[in-house]
Design an enzyme around this catalytic site. Structure first.
Site, PDB file in Angstrom:
ATOM      1  N   GLY A  43       0.829  -1.196   0.000  1.00 10.16           N
ATOM      2  CA  GLY A  43       0.000   0.000   0.000  1.00 10.16           C
ATOM      3  C   GLY A  43       0.862   1.243   0.000  1.00 10.16           C
ATOM      4  O   GLY A  43       2.030   1.204   0.408  1.00 10.16           O
ATOM      5  N   GLN A  48       2.950   9.862   1.389  1.00  8.87           N
ATOM      6  CA  GLN A  48       4.262   9.226   1.198  1.00  8.87           C
ATOM      7  C   GLN A  48       4.926   9.619  -0.111  1.00  8.87           C
ATOM      8  O   GLN A  48       6.097   9.297  -0.336  1.00  8.87           O
ATOM      9  CB  GLN A  48       4.130   7.704   1.246  1.00  8.87           C
ATOM     10  CG  GLN A  48       3.774   7.190   2.632  1.00  8.87           C
ATOM     11  CD  GLN A  48       3.703   5.676   2.626  1.00  8.87           C
ATOM     12  OE1 GLN A  48       2.676   5.118   2.262  1.00  8.87           O
ATOM     13  NE2 GLN A  48       4.777   5.014   3.006  1.00  8.87           N
ATOM     14  N   CYS A  91       7.092  -0.172   6.635  1.00 11.62           N
ATOM     15  CA  CYS A  91       6.541   0.977   5.914  1.00 11.62           C
ATOM     16  C   CYS A  91       7.551   1.403   4.863  1.00 11.62           C
ATOM     17  O   CYS A  91       8.746   1.442   5.139  1.00 11.62           O
ATOM     18  CB  CYS A  91       6.295   2.113   6.907  1.00 11.62           C
ATOM     19  SG  CYS A  91       5.687   3.628   6.148  1.00 11.62           S
ATOM     20  N   LEU A  92       7.071   1.716   3.657  1.00 12.19           N
ATOM     21  CA  LEU A  92       7.986   2.108   2.580  1.00 12.19           C
ATOM     22  C   LEU A  92       8.713   3.415   2.907  1.00 12.19           C
ATOM     23  O   LEU A  92       9.740   3.713   2.302  1.00 12.19           O
ATOM     24  CB  LEU A  92       7.229   2.237   1.251  1.00 12.19           C
ATOM     25  CG  LEU A  92       6.621   0.946   0.709  1.00 12.19           C
ATOM     26  CD1 LEU A  92       5.944   1.187  -0.631  1.00 12.19           C
ATOM     27  CD2 LEU A  92       7.677  -0.148   0.575  1.00 12.19           C
ATOM     28  N   HIS A 133      -2.928   1.117   8.699  1.00 15.14           N
ATOM     29  CA  HIS A 133      -1.615   1.742   8.503  1.00 15.14           C
ATOM     30  C   HIS A 133      -1.717   2.894   7.487  1.00 15.14           C
ATOM     31  O   HIS A 133      -1.222   3.994   7.727  1.00 15.14           O
ATOM     32  CB  HIS A 133      -0.626   0.671   8.029  1.00 15.14           C
ATOM     33  CG  HIS A 133       0.756   1.160   7.762  1.00 15.14           C
ATOM     34  ND1 HIS A 133       1.832   0.823   8.543  1.00 15.14           N
ATOM     35  CD2 HIS A 133       1.255   1.981   6.790  1.00 15.14           C
ATOM     36  CE1 HIS A 133       2.924   1.410   8.076  1.00 15.14           C
ATOM     37  NE2 HIS A 133       2.596   2.111   6.997  1.00 15.14           N
ATOM     38  N   GLU A 134      -2.388   2.621   6.351  1.00 14.68           N
ATOM     39  CA  GLU A 134      -2.445   3.629   5.289  1.00 14.68           C
ATOM     40  C   GLU A 134      -3.358   4.802   5.654  1.00 14.68           C
ATOM     41  O   GLU A 134      -3.050   5.952   5.345  1.00 14.68           O
ATOM     42  CB  GLU A 134      -2.905   2.999   3.964  1.00 14.68           C
ATOM     43  CG  GLU A 134      -1.992   1.909   3.408  1.00 14.68           C
ATOM     44  CD  GLU A 134      -0.538   2.323   3.270  1.00 14.68           C
ATOM     45  OE1 GLU A 134      -0.244   3.519   3.101  1.00 14.68           O
ATOM     46  OE2 GLU A 134       0.330   1.436   3.355  1.00 14.68           O
ATOM     47  N   HIS A 137      -1.573   7.183   7.751  1.00 12.09           N
ATOM     48  CA  HIS A 137      -0.674   8.054   6.974  1.00 12.09           C
ATOM     49  C   HIS A 137      -1.378   9.339   6.556  1.00 12.09           C
ATOM     50  O   HIS A 137      -0.780  10.417   6.574  1.00 12.09           O
ATOM     51  CB  HIS A 137      -0.211   7.342   5.696  1.00 12.09           C
ATOM     52  CG  HIS A 137       1.076   6.592   5.839  1.00 12.09           C
ATOM     53  ND1 HIS A 137       2.245   7.177   6.258  1.00 12.09           N
ATOM     54  CD2 HIS A 137       1.387   5.297   5.591  1.00 12.09           C
ATOM     55  CE1 HIS A 137       3.218   6.274   6.269  1.00 12.09           C
ATOM     56  NE2 HIS A 137       2.719   5.128   5.872  1.00 12.09           N
TER      57      HIS A 137
HETATM   58 CO    CO Z   1       3.571   3.301   5.637  1.00 10.94          CO
END
Ligand code: CO
Length: 192
Positions: A43, A48, A91-92, A133-134, A137
């Site tokens: 995701g 991000q 997380c990216l 999680h997303e 963000h």
């Molecule tokens: Co993340």
């Protein structure tokens, strides 16, 4: 467009609801899916990629060939949560950092899809973890905020390294100063 890493200020941005779906939006979504697959993520939230708008892309399979699993959610709201379960999370925007995070086991989400239609989904386990999680963000909340005392201690070294890397990248001119980034984000929020 690129995936920004902690502590880029966009990651702390309280993003603004999206009010129109235009050609630019479709291009942004396409680029975000490409970046997500390239980084082997499931995701990716708009914050991000330093866009202060409430939308995210997801493919729980992580496989770019499974197009039917691709989801774009606009202005998502978590309306119900049930149960609790601990699991590993990464997380990216935090390459290399994985920690256990406690999340609701099942969540119900209301959002708009890419056609602008209202949708509601109920998901559990991995999908529920990814959604929580997303959506976090989009509100400037990061998974490191959800760690317990031990997880926070264990992450300190990795976070310090990410901070140093980001400051070096700023010094090299790869990113503007924090103040300039915040001004850019404010401008993006007021223009749309
Ligand atoms: Co993340």
């Amino acid at each position: 467009m690129k995936i920004v890493h902690y502590p880029h200020p966009a990651l702390r941005c309280q993003s603004k609801p999206l009010t129109s779906i235009d050609k630019d939006f479709h291009l942004q979504v396409g680029e975000m899916f490409d970046l997500m697959y390239e980084a082997k993520g499931l995701g990716l939230a708009a914050t991000q990629v330093a866009l202060p708008h409430q939308f995210l892309v997801m493919n729980i399979s992580g496989d770019f060939q499974q197009k039917d699993q691709e989801m774009v959610f606009i202005n998502p709201v978590l309306v119900e949560r049930k149960g609790a379960i601990e699991g590993d999370e990464g997380c990216l925007s935090f390459p290399g950092l994985f920690q256990k995070v406690r999340r609701a086991k099942t969540v119900r989400i209301q959002a708009y899809n890419i056609k602008g239609e209202a949708v509601e989904v109920t998901v559990s386990d991995l999908a529920a973890r990814a959604w929580q999680h997303e959506i976090d963000h989009l509100n400037g909340v990061l998974f490191i905020d959800k760690l317990g005392v031990i997880g926070k201690l264990a992450s300190r070294g990795a976070l310090k390294e990410l901070e140093e890397e980001f400051r070096k990248a700023q010094a090299r001119g790869e990113f503007p100063s924090d103040t300039d980034i915040k001004q850019l984000l404010d401008a993006l929020m007021t223009e749309s």
